[in-house]
Design a protein around this motif. Sequence first.
Motif, mmCIF file in Angstrom:
data_model
loop_
_atom_site.group_PDB
_atom_site.id
_atom_site.type_symbol
_atom_site.label_atom_id
_atom_site.label_comp_id
_atom_site.label_asym_id
_atom_site.label_seq_id
_atom_site.Cartn_x
_atom_site.Cartn_y
_atom_site.Cartn_z
ATOM 1 N N GLU A 42 0.814 -1.218 0.000
ATOM 2 C CA GLU A 42 0.000 0.000 0.000
ATOM 3 C C GLU A 42 0.850 1.271 0.000
ATOM 4 N N ALA A 43 2.137 1.146 0.270
ATOM 5 C CA ALA A 43 2.994 2.328 0.399
ATOM 6 C C ALA A 43 3.356 2.895 -0.967
ATOM 7 N N GLY A 44 3.179 4.215 -1.117
ATOM 8 C CA GLY A 44 3.544 4.855 -2.366
ATOM 9 C C GLY A 44 4.865 5.598 -2.289
ATOM 10 N N ASP A 45 5.199 6.088 -1.090
ATOM 11 C CA ASP A 45 6.454 6.818 -0.917
ATOM 12 C C ASP A 45 7.076 6.448 0.430
ATOM 13 N N LEU A 46 8.244 7.012 0.721
ATOM 14 C CA LEU A 46 8.949 6.653 1.956
ATOM 15 C C LEU A 46 8.160 7.022 3.201
ATOM 16 N N GLN A 47 7.404 8.121 3.134
ATOM 17 C CA GLN A 47 6.575 8.482 4.272
ATOM 18 C C GLN A 47 5.600 7.354 4.618
ATOM 19 N N ASP A 48 5.034 6.737 3.588
ATOM 20 C CA ASP A 48 4.108 5.616 3.802
ATOM 21 C C ASP A 48 4.822 4.396 4.371
#
Length: 383
Positions: free
Chosen positions: A255-261
Motif C-alpha cells: 500500500e505504500a507509495g512513498d517513503l513516508q508511507d
Amino acid sequence: MTGPVRGTPGWLRETNDRTALSLLLQHGVLTRNRIGELSGLSKPTAAQMVARLETAGLIHVVGEVSGGRGPNAASYAVRTDRMLAVAIDIDAEALHSTVVDASGSEQPIAVTPLAGRSPEEDVRAAIEVACEVAGADPQQVRSVCIGVQGALDPRTDELTYIETLPGWPKQGIGRRLRDALGIEVRIDNDVNLAALAERTDGAGRDTGGFALLWMGDGLGLSVDQGGSVHRGASGGAGEIGYLPIPRSAAELDPEAGDLQDLIGGPAVARLAARHGVSSDGAFAADPDARDAFLGELARRVAVGVVPVLALLDPELVVLGGPTGLAGGDRLAELVTSELRPAWGERSVVATGVDAHPVLRGAREHLIGEVRDALFAEVSRIAP
C-alpha cells in the motif's frame, strides 16, 4: 562602523579586550592575574583589560579568591544577563523554548501549548515563558531561532511543508515576526537544527560530514558537509519522505507509495502493533518480539538509506528522530546488515543526541550569535 586600524594602540586595546572576554567565556570565573597568565600579557595590561570590560558592563565581580598573603583577589565573570536569545522548537502540539546566553549553560525548557493564536502571539508567549522559568528578563532577548517542521525559502521569505502550523502564513513570516517582536528572527527546518546538534554533541562530532535521516511522524534528511548544512536553493533540501518506493521494495508494504508511507510515524506504529511492540519510548516488548519488529523495520529503513548512499556517499548515516532514538544501536546494526550485500561496509549509527535535538541545534546557533554581539560591544568601548 569601522574599527581601529591594525597595529595602532586602539587596535591593540580592542584585541586584548577581546582576548580577555574570550578567556572568560572559555574558562568561566577568572582573576586578573589568571587572565594575564592565560593571555601571556603582563599584570598591568591584564588589569587595564579587566577595568575596561568592567566599566563597559561586559564583566562583573562575582567573588574573591584567596591569594595567601595580602588581600584576596577579585574574580570576574562575563555578564551573561545583558544579551539573551531564545531557542524555540515547534511541533504539532506545542512550542518548546529555552533561554540562551553567552556562557552556553543549559536553562530549563518551557512548554507552551499551541492554542490557535497568531504566530506573533505564539512566539512571544514562548519567549516570555522561557524567560520566566529561567529567571531572565525578556527585555534582554535580542534574537530567537525557531525550528519548524517545514522549510523557509530565504529568497522569498516563504514557508513550505507547514501542515503542522495551522494559521501560520506562507508568505512574509520572517519579516512579520521581526516587525512584531522587534528582535532578530531566524526560522530553520527542525531536521537541519537537529543536524547541528548532532555535529556538536552527537554522532557527527568527529566526522568530515554526515547525513542525518530523521524519522518521526514525518521524515527528513539533513546533509552536513564539513560542518555546514546543505539547505538547497529554496531551503527545502531533504524532503526525502516524498521519494517513491522502488519496485524492488514493494513487497514490504504493497500500500505504500512513498517513503513516508513506509517508515513515517503512522507506518512504524502500525508495524509495531503487528508485532505486539509499544511504539512509545524505546519500542518496549519481549526481546524476541522487539528483535523481529526491528528486523522488519530495518529492511524498510534501508530502502530510505540507499538513495542517500547513492547520491551523497556520506562518511556516516545517522538514524535520528523518535524512531532512530528508540531503535538505537540495534536498529542501526540491522540496517547496516541489510545494506552490506550491495553496499559493503557503510557506517550507519544511531543518533548521539538523546533529548531535544532541535532545541539543542537552535541553542548552538544562538550561542554564536550572542557571543558575536558581546564581542561587537568590545569594539564600542571608549579608549
